[in-house]
Motif scaffolding. Sequence first.
Motif, PDB file in Angstrom:
ATOM      1  N   ALA A 215     -10.806   3.356  -3.668  1.00  0.00           N
ATOM      2  CA  ALA A 215     -10.288   2.026  -3.328  1.00  0.00           C
ATOM      3  C   ALA A 215      -8.974   1.751  -4.065  1.00  0.00           C
ATOM      4  N   VAL A 216      -8.949   2.088  -5.348  1.00  0.00           N
ATOM      5  CA  VAL A 216      -7.715   1.889  -6.125  1.00  0.00           C
ATOM      6  C   VAL A 216      -6.644   2.842  -5.627  1.00  0.00           C
ATOM      7  N   TRP A 217      -7.018   4.084  -5.329  1.00  0.00           N
ATOM      8  CA  TRP A 217      -6.057   5.070  -4.838  1.00  0.00           C
ATOM      9  C   TRP A 217      -5.428   4.606  -3.524  1.00  0.00           C
ATOM     10  N   ALA A 218      -6.231   3.998  -2.643  1.00  0.00           N
ATOM     11  CA  ALA A 218      -5.708   3.493  -1.374  1.00  0.00           C
ATOM     12  C   ALA A 218      -4.647   2.425  -1.619  1.00  0.00           C
ATOM     13  N   GLU A 219      -4.875   1.555  -2.585  1.00  0.00           N
ATOM     14  CA  GLU A 219      -3.894   0.515  -2.905  1.00  0.00           C
ATOM     15  C   GLU A 219      -2.640   1.105  -3.542  1.00  0.00           C
ATOM     16  N   VAL A 220      -2.829   2.007  -4.500  1.00  0.00           N
ATOM     17  CA  VAL A 220      -1.700   2.594  -5.219  1.00  0.00           C
ATOM     18  C   VAL A 220      -0.857   3.461  -4.291  1.00  0.00           C
ATOM     19  N   SER A 221      -1.519   4.255  -3.451  1.00  0.00           N
ATOM     20  CA  SER A 221      -0.780   5.174  -2.591  1.00  0.00           C
ATOM     21  C   SER A 221      -0.053   4.466  -1.454  1.00  0.00           C
ATOM     22  N   LYS A 222      -0.521   3.289  -1.059  1.00  0.00           N
ATOM     23  CA  LYS A 222       0.194   2.565   0.005  1.00  0.00           C
ATOM     24  C   LYS A 222       1.221   1.585  -0.548  1.00  0.00           C
ATOM     25  N   ALA A 223       1.202   1.307  -1.843  1.00  0.00           N
ATOM     26  CA  ALA A 223       2.119   0.343  -2.437  1.00  0.00           C
ATOM     27  C   ALA A 223       3.595   0.674  -2.186  1.00  0.00           C
ATOM     28  N   PRO A 224       4.065   1.910  -2.361  1.00  0.00           N
ATOM     29  CA  PRO A 224       5.474   2.192  -2.093  1.00  0.00           C
ATOM     30  C   PRO A 224       5.828   2.019  -0.607  1.00  0.00           C
ATOM     31  N   ASP A 225       4.880   2.305   0.276  1.00  0.00           N
ATOM     32  CA  ASP A 225       5.141   2.140   1.711  1.00  0.00           C
ATOM     33  C   ASP A 225       5.231   0.671   2.101  1.00  0.00           C
ATOM     34  N   ALA A 226       4.527  -0.196   1.352  1.00  0.00           N
ATOM     35  CA  ALA A 226       4.497  -1.611   1.694  1.00  0.00           C
ATOM     36  C   ALA A 226       5.813  -2.300   1.311  1.00  0.00           C
ATOM     37  N   ALA A 227       6.507  -1.816   0.297  1.00  0.00           N
ATOM     38  CA  ALA A 227       7.730  -2.467  -0.165  1.00  0.00           C
ATOM     39  C   ALA A 227       8.817  -2.517   0.888  1.00  0.00           C
ATOM     40  N   PRO A 228       9.146  -1.423   1.623  1.00  0.00           N
ATOM     41  CA  PRO A 228      10.195  -1.520   2.638  1.00  0.00           C
ATOM     42  C   PRO A 228       9.839  -2.463   3.783  1.00  0.00           C
TER      43      PRO A 228
END
Length: 123
Positions: free
Chosen positions: A107-120
């Motif tokens: 669950a944490v990995w899903a949030e961390v790994s998508k965080a850079p994609d969410a910024a743009p």
Amino acid sequence: MKFRSPTDEPLHVALTTGHTCTISPEGDEIPQMFHREAISRGAIPSSITAPETAPVGGFDRKQVVTDAINAMLDGGNEDDFTNNGKPDLRKLQARVGFKVEREEADAVWAEVSKAPDAAPDAA
């Protein structure tokens, strides 16, 4: 004397004599014989005005796991991750110092790994 529970849940007080009482969050008048035990269990006397929720720097488990995964990413050690790219639980648990379940790490990995994609997308 009137006491109230320090939380939103009732506080149960039991004595070795077998006597019991319950103290509600709103407050209850309790017999003298319960006062000492009620105070030791955290009950708040009516004469003391304390904040409803005192902010205390507590342990945020999710934040600790998130910080550890971010440190693993920043470390660049490929052994910190499994063949499918997820954090190695043994390495993660060694960093945080407690047992982490696979579901929690995922669950944490899903949030961390998508965080850079969410910024743009936010721009």
